[in-house]
Design an enzyme around this catalytic site. Sequence first.
Site, PDB file in Angstrom:
ATOM      1  N   HIS A  56       0.706  -1.206  -0.023  1.00 18.85           N
ATOM      2  CA  HIS A  56      -0.162   0.097   0.145  1.00 18.85           C
ATOM      3  C   HIS A  56       0.916   1.214  -0.055  1.00 18.85           C
ATOM      4  CE1 HIS A  56      -1.949  -3.472   2.195  1.00 18.85           C
ATOM      5  NE2 HIS A  56      -3.012  -2.927   1.346  1.00 18.85           N
ATOM      6  N   CYS A  70       3.366  -1.218  -4.297  1.00 20.73           N
ATOM      7  CA  CYS A  70       2.783  -1.545  -5.631  1.00 20.73           C
ATOM      8  C   CYS A  70       3.520  -0.289  -6.732  1.00 20.73           C
ATOM      9  CB  CYS A  70       1.503  -1.586  -5.964  1.00 20.73           C
ATOM     10  SG  CYS A  70       1.051  -1.765  -7.460  1.00 20.73           S
ATOM     11  N   GLU A  99      -3.242   2.918   1.804  1.00 20.85           N
ATOM     12  CA  GLU A  99      -2.524   3.731   0.578  1.00 20.85           C
ATOM     13  C   GLU A  99      -2.883   5.309   0.731  1.00 20.85           C
ATOM     14  OE1 GLU A  99      -3.622   4.162  -4.232  1.00 20.85           O
ATOM     15  OE2 GLU A  99      -4.110   2.177  -3.040  1.00 20.85           O
ATOM     16  N   THR A 153      -5.717   3.949  -5.948  1.00 21.20           N
ATOM     17  CA  THR A 153      -5.708   2.870  -6.970  1.00 21.20           C
ATOM     18  C   THR A 153      -6.919   1.781  -7.098  1.00 21.20           C
ATOM     19  OG1 THR A 153      -4.281   1.288  -5.916  1.00 21.20           O
ATOM     20  CG2 THR A 153      -3.255   3.036  -7.402  1.00 21.20           C
TER      21      THR A 153
END
EC number: 1.17.7.4
Length: 340
Positions: free
Chosen positions: A75, A97, A127, A165
């Site tokens: 995250h 990511c 995140e 995302t």
Amino acid sequence: MIKIILAQPRGFCAGVIRAIEIVDQALDRVGAPVYVRHEIVHNRHVVDTLKAKGAVFVEELSEVPPGEVTVFSAHGVARTVQKEAEERGLPVVDATCPLVNKVHAQGRRYLSHGRTLILIGHAGHPEIEGTLGQIDGPVHLVGSAEQVDSLDIPSDTPVAFITQTTLSVDDTRSVIAALRKKFTDVIGPDTSDICYATQNRQAAVRDLCKQSDLILVVGSPNSSNSNRLREIGLEEGLPSYLIADGSEIDPVWFEGINTVGLTAGASAPEELVQSVITAIRALGPVTVEQLDGVEEKIAFRLPPTLRHLKARNAAHNNLDNKTAASEEADSLSNDTEQEA
């Protein structure tokens, strides 16, 4: 006879596969324990499996003993967390990511161009916490069109937006539309910041709803993308349930049901989907088929810091965290490449 229709795609995305592989390889190279800040991905089964191999999950770096290898979750983390790890000399492997890193870079770029930055996302999600902490400047967080309307920013202010995302594509479009209505000068990535896997899984569930009487989503309650999949089923007027695995199946759900649509969030392994199929089979005869859908061939490169862990272990030297962090930054553009 109950027909089970499987969504395609479903389950693990490239970012999740990469994050799990990072923890696995770190354990292989340095041995247990390897510390992981926050759940590596939001799935209890994945976390428990890694725990059994020797991963130790913590919420704060203060819980990590001196010198222990530490992995940042998929995250992302704030720069203050990165700085704390550096100051403590912790050997770090960053499993953020690459698509989340891309959002961070976009936000910094928009601010450097003098625009007011708006982040579309859910307050409190890891995140979002990481993104807010990666951008050196004021960021306005909104989660709905109504929150856009309440922003106390002049309408002629040049603004830019970035997004979490794992959001609902449709909800994000409505927020973007509200931004364009409120402000005269707006730039941003439309919904392209919502990751490919999130978009593909949401589209697959919409297709699934057209042929199903009931929707089952395999995923954890704290998984944002899994919750969005269930919400799509509810929006389409179907009874829809988010379940961890087959053990949470309730036979009452299937009374009068002919066709079950089954999918999984991006952090849920396929074995949990199969456990659901097994549980439904225990109720009576079933058939299983899979929808045609997008075949995902994307993979992300592993960070070079994993190689440093191997060298450190072999030579019994401490990893130079500053050097590793610098190399990680230098390789960001390569790490974010999507490879077939």
